[in-house]
Scaffold this active site. Structure first.
Site, PDB file in Angstrom:
ATOM      1  N   ASP A   4     -22.246  15.853  25.429  1.00 38.43           N
ATOM      2  CA  ASP A   4     -22.566  15.695  24.017  1.00 38.43           C
ATOM      3  C   ASP A   4     -24.017  16.181  23.840  1.00 38.43           C
ATOM      4  OD1 ASP A   4     -22.869  14.583  21.459  1.00 38.43           O
ATOM      5  OD2 ASP A   4     -21.596  12.889  21.915  1.00 38.43           O
ATOM      6  N   LYS A  24     -17.432   5.611  33.444  1.00 44.22           N
ATOM      7  CA  LYS A  24     -16.009   5.374  33.622  1.00 44.22           C
ATOM      8  C   LYS A  24     -15.173   6.481  32.985  1.00 44.22           C
ATOM      9  CE  LYS A  24     -16.766   0.475  32.639  1.00 44.22           C
ATOM     10  NZ  LYS A  24     -16.491  -0.565  31.651  1.00 44.22           N
ATOM     11  N   GLY A  25     -15.752   7.139  31.985  1.00 38.24           N
ATOM     12  CA  GLY A  25     -14.980   8.068  31.145  1.00 38.24           C
ATOM     13  C   GLY A  25     -14.226   9.158  31.889  1.00 38.24           C
ATOM     14  N   PHE A  74     -15.477  12.235  16.483  1.00 35.01           N
ATOM     15  CA  PHE A  74     -15.504  11.037  17.330  1.00 35.01           C
ATOM     16  C   PHE A  74     -14.187  10.962  18.099  1.00 35.01           C
ATOM     17  CE2 PHE A  74     -17.733   6.781  17.556  1.00 35.01           C
ATOM     18  CZ  PHE A  74     -17.141   6.463  18.768  1.00 35.01           C
ATOM     19  N   ARG A 121      -9.310   3.989  26.307  1.00 33.38           N
ATOM     20  CA  ARG A 121      -9.426   4.885  27.461  1.00 33.38           C
ATOM     21  C   ARG A 121      -8.059   5.280  28.016  1.00 33.38           C
ATOM     22  NH1 ARG A 121     -14.884   5.020  29.209  1.00 33.38           N
ATOM     23  NH2 ARG A 121     -16.020   3.084  28.985  1.00 33.38           N
ATOM     24  N   GLU A 127     -17.159  15.441  34.713  1.00 35.99           N
ATOM     25  CA  GLU A 127     -17.515  14.671  33.513  1.00 35.99           C
ATOM     26  C   GLU A 127     -16.382  14.744  32.489  1.00 35.99           C
ATOM     27  OE1 GLU A 127     -19.019  12.514  32.136  1.00 35.99           O
ATOM     28  OE2 GLU A 127     -21.170  12.477  32.480  1.00 35.99           O
TER      29      GLU A 127
END
Ligand code: PRP
Length: 183
Positions: A106, A46-47, A155, A168, A102
């Site tokens: 990471d 979903k990102g 983070f 989000r 994307e």
């Protein structure tokens, strides 16, 4: 306009304006490459959804859109390298130019496996554009062809990125307060 900072955000890493400006530049680069190729532009849910929506609206190339939902096995904060397809592409990508969109790379495990999987379908080309790249964390040998921002190992949340499905919808990329995930 000054951004309203969320109470759980330590600081804003990338403002909405910075993101939009960089997306515009990236879209212009992509238009040069994809102008006459009618690419299949793939949103990895979903990102990526927020980045995807802004990126495609800044591109003028003829294109088709598709969506894929994948999840890596195992819990925790790092992906394991094993992928489960929750929702596959609807498009047959054989012979097509494919651009994967994307939000973040990471460890690289997700894209490494995904790229291998999609390459087996014999696309004409398969490239990756990512909003964020955290090269310090890389485990799998994968490099995106197009990167908007290389970032440090923090983070990050917002602009599509979550912590436990939250944040989000923040319009910027922010660093999450440690107290939120350490409590
Ligand atoms: C995130 C991101 C990438 C992956 C990157 O997805 O969108 O797909 O992790 O991590 P890696 O390079 O270590 O493999 P996530 O699994 O959090 O799903 P989401 O997009 O639905 O939030």
């Amino acid at each position: 306009m000054k951004e309203q900072i969320h109470a759980d955000v330590e600081r804003i890493m990338l403002t909405d304006q910075e993101i939009q400006a960089r997306i515009k530049e990236t879209a212009e680069r992509l238009d040069v490459i994809y102008k006459d190729r009618n690419p299949v532009v793939v949103c990895i849910l979903k990102g990526s959804v927020v980045f995807f929506a802004d990126l495609i609206r800044n591109m003028t190339s003829r294109m088709e859109l598709d969506f894929m939902s994948i999840s890596s096995y195992g819990a925790g904060t790092t992906s394991s390298g094993e992928l489960r397809i929750i929702q596959d592409l609807r498009t047959d990508i054989q012979g097509r130019d494919v651009l994967i969109v994307e939000d973040i790379i990471d460890s690289g495990n997700t894209l490494y496996v995904l790229k291998k999987m999609l390459n087996e379908r014999n696309p004409a080309s398969l490239n990756i554009v990512t909003l964020l790249d955290k090269p310090e964390r890389r485990v799998a040998p994968i490099e995106p062809e197009y990167t908007c921002f290389v970032i440090e190992d923090e983070f990050v949340i917002g602009y599509g990125l979550d912590y436990a499905e939250r944040y989000r919808n923040l319009p910027y990329v922010g660093i999450l307060k440690r107290t939120v995930y350490e409590k």
